[in-house]
Scaffold this active site. Structure first.
Site, mmCIF file in Angstrom:
data_model
loop_
_atom_site.group_PDB
_atom_site.id
_atom_site.type_symbol
_atom_site.label_atom_id
_atom_site.label_comp_id
_atom_site.label_asym_id
_atom_site.label_seq_id
_atom_site.Cartn_x
_atom_site.Cartn_y
_atom_site.Cartn_z
ATOM 1 N N LYS A 141 0.870 -1.130 0.195
ATOM 2 C CA LYS A 141 -0.122 -0.140 -0.073
ATOM 3 C C LYS A 141 1.169 1.029 0.114
ATOM 4 O O LYS A 141 1.818 1.085 0.131
ATOM 5 C CB LYS A 141 -0.923 0.179 0.812
ATOM 6 C CG LYS A 141 -1.443 1.500 1.122
ATOM 7 C CD LYS A 141 -2.333 1.110 2.753
ATOM 8 C CE LYS A 141 -3.220 2.597 2.948
ATOM 9 N NZ LYS A 141 -3.777 3.109 4.188
ATOM 10 N N GLU A 196 -9.038 12.549 12.094
ATOM 11 C CA GLU A 196 -7.700 11.230 12.209
ATOM 12 C C GLU A 196 -6.665 11.629 13.795
ATOM 13 O O GLU A 196 -6.180 13.060 13.938
ATOM 14 C CB GLU A 196 -6.664 10.421 10.812
ATOM 15 C CG GLU A 196 -5.945 9.288 11.184
ATOM 16 C CD GLU A 196 -5.737 8.908 10.315
ATOM 17 O OE1 GLU A 196 -6.588 8.947 9.418
ATOM 18 O OE2 GLU A 196 -5.191 7.697 10.826
HETATM 19 C C1 LIG Z 1 -4.039 11.055 3.206
HETATM 20 C C2 LIG Z 1 -5.346 11.012 3.520
HETATM 21 O O1 LIG Z 1 -6.667 10.720 4.259
HETATM 22 C C3 LIG Z 1 -6.103 9.313 4.476
HETATM 23 C C4 LIG Z 1 -6.456 8.219 3.451
HETATM 24 C C5 LIG Z 1 -8.126 7.574 3.320
HETATM 25 C C6 LIG Z 1 -7.968 6.665 2.587
HETATM 26 O O2 LIG Z 1 -7.009 6.876 1.250
HETATM 27 O O3 LIG Z 1 -8.920 6.013 2.679
HETATM 28 C C7 LIG Z 1 -8.771 7.964 4.877
HETATM 29 C C8 LIG Z 1 -8.254 8.836 5.325
HETATM 30 C C9 LIG Z 1 -6.929 9.348 5.648
HETATM 31 O O4 LIG Z 1 -6.293 8.111 6.516
HETATM 32 C C10 LIG Z 1 -5.632 12.791 3.132
HETATM 33 O O5 LIG Z 1 -7.461 13.644 4.323
HETATM 34 O O6 LIG Z 1 -5.671 13.581 3.013
#
Ligand SMILES: C=C(O[C@@H]1C=C(C(=O)O)C=C[C@H]1O)C(=O)O
Length: 444
Positions: free
Chosen positions: A196, A241
């Site tokens: 990932k 988060e």
């Molecule tokens: C990287 C980001 O978000 C992150 C990525 C996510 C995802 O890919 O589903 C969800 C929440 C965050 O952990 C962002 O908002 O820029």
């Protein structure tokens, strides 16, 4: 590392240079304020912020606002967390604190924001001159200076002006190129290089007059009450988060990964939430993020709770798979690595913003993302003298810098890429994640 602290009595934000290591003790006093009445008649903390030097950490009315600079440190490179932590330990050791409130966030606190990558970027810890805090109905005022300073009168600040001449432009990588970068990452994941990677992009906004950051802050506080609205040194946003929160040995982390955009139609959104909770791609992406947090916290905790399956977190723009990890840090562990900032340093970058395996993912980000993240996706938050504090991940955020007579505002958003990720869907997801700051700037 560079440090400075203003001389006593100067205006907030101004400052004489103090050589690194100068032992000027901080004098800190916290007093209770009138409790918040039930009828919502008192102004929210964000309304107290002056235009210059505003610092913010707010969620649903609770949190901290601060202004002025009693002391500040800048750090950089791979040791940015450790250097900041050492400076904080030295600063708190020689502070004289009278705290008449004694809650999470009272007494001596620093706000901080850390660069995502080891290189480039700078990180900062700022100790404000004035802090106002709220927890439930309780409110308090902290003053911090180099001698005993008077208690300032608190009043609602003037209404911030709307951004002047706001316009948007492409960022470092345009949309077509970014889709190609995502496709490249998918090919490498499917080729077995990694599991990932989180890839981000930016969009640039410009204004004709300097942006008053209180304009977007007030809108973010109102529109995203379940997120943490922050501002430290030009980086602002509303993040859902929580990388790590430590309060008296109890540690919590809210892990997010796996996202679906909302439509605004309640029935359809309920169906989409169900789809998200069953999506094997999103569950896999989420599991990597939870594992990375649980593995990093484990050495510091005597016991931990890692729920087996995520819940769906509903935000106005998107829904996320979410897991709240909790743990207990025993009193006898090494203080330097188990402060909230030390824990944030061990957790960063989690697979929610880096990838799996971490070193391969961070190298790939540096190689193909085509952009400097600065402090986006780095830890942002605050810490007290005992090491308790809250460090969110600086998402749904933007960095303001002066340009000519106005400001440049770089808005950021990123997406977790796994095998089977579709570049078009990821671009749409990044647009949904840009929405909070776009709308807070006044752009519908
Ligand atoms: C990287 C980001 O978000 C992150 C990525 C996510 C995802 O890919 O589903 C969800 C929440 C965050 O952990 C962002 O908002 O820029």
């Amino acid at each position: 590392m560079s440090t400075r602290a203003p001389s006593p009595g100067v205006a907030p934000g101004a400052g004489d240079a103090f050589p690194a290591g100068t032992a000027v003790p901080l004098v800190v006093r916290t007093v209770p304020l009138e409790p918040v009445p039930d009828d919502a008649s008192s102004a929210p903390l964000v309304d107290l912020l002056p235009r210059d030097g505003a610092l913010t950490w707010l969620r649903g009315g609770d949190g901290l606002v601060g202004w002025g600079t009693a002391a500040v440190v800048s750090t950089a490179g791979a040791d940015r967390f450790r250097d900041a932590e050492e400076w904080w330990a030295a600063t708190t050791a020689r502070a004289v604190v009278r705290d008449e409130v004694g809650v999470h966030g009272s007494g001596l606190v620093a706000f901080g924001s850390f660069a995502f990558a080891d290189e480039p970027g700078t990180s900062t810890l700022v100790v404000p001159r004035v802090v106002v805090g709220q927890r439930g109905r309780q409110r308090w005022l902290t003053t911090i200076g180099h001698d005993s300073i008077g208690m300032p009168g608190l009043r609602v600040a003037d209404e911030p002006a709307a951004p002047d001449g706001l316009r948007f432009d492409r960022g470092a990588v345009d949309e077509d190129a970014w889709r190609a970068v995502v496709a490249d990452a998918v090919a490498r994941i499917e080729g077995g290089e990694l599991d990932k990677v989180v890839l981000a992009r930016d969009v640039v906004a410009r204004t004709d007059a300097p942006l008053d950051v209180r304009w977007p802050l007030r809108r973010l506080v109102e529109a995203y009450p379940t997120c943490w609205t922050f501002h430290v040194d030009g980086l602002f946003g509303a993040t859902p988060e929580m990388l790590v929160r430590r309060e008296r040995g109890l540690v919590t982390s809210r892990v997010l990964a796996g996202t679906i955009s909302r439509t605004g139609d309640e029935v359809r959104d309920a169906g989409l939430a169900g789809e998200l909770a069953r999506s094997s791609k999103d569950l896999e992406e989420h599991e990597y993020a939870v594992r990375s947090v649980a593995d990093a916290l484990e050495p510091h905790c005597s016991s931990m709770n890692v729920p087996e399956s995520p819940f769906v977190l509903h935000l106005p723009n998107v829904m996320h798979l979410a897991t709240d990890v909790t743990g207990v840090v025993p009193d006898d562990v090494d203080h330097a690595t188990s402060t909230s900032l030390g824990l944030a340093a061990s957790l960063h970058p989690s697979a929610a913003v880096g990838g799996t395996p971490t070193p391969v993912a961070t190298r790939l980000i540096a190689e193909i993302e085509g952009m400097d993240r600065g402090r986006y996706a780095g830890p942002v938050g605050w810490m007290d003298a005992a090491g308790d504090g809250e460090w969110g991940i600086a998402l749904r955020s933007a960095q303001v810098v002066p340009e000519g007579d106005g400001s440049v505002v770089r808005l950021f958003a990123g997406c977790g890429i796994v095998a089977g990720s579709d570049p078009d869907a990821e671009l749409a997801e990044s647009q949904a994640k840009l929405q909070p700051v776009r709308q807070a700037l006044g752009h519908r």
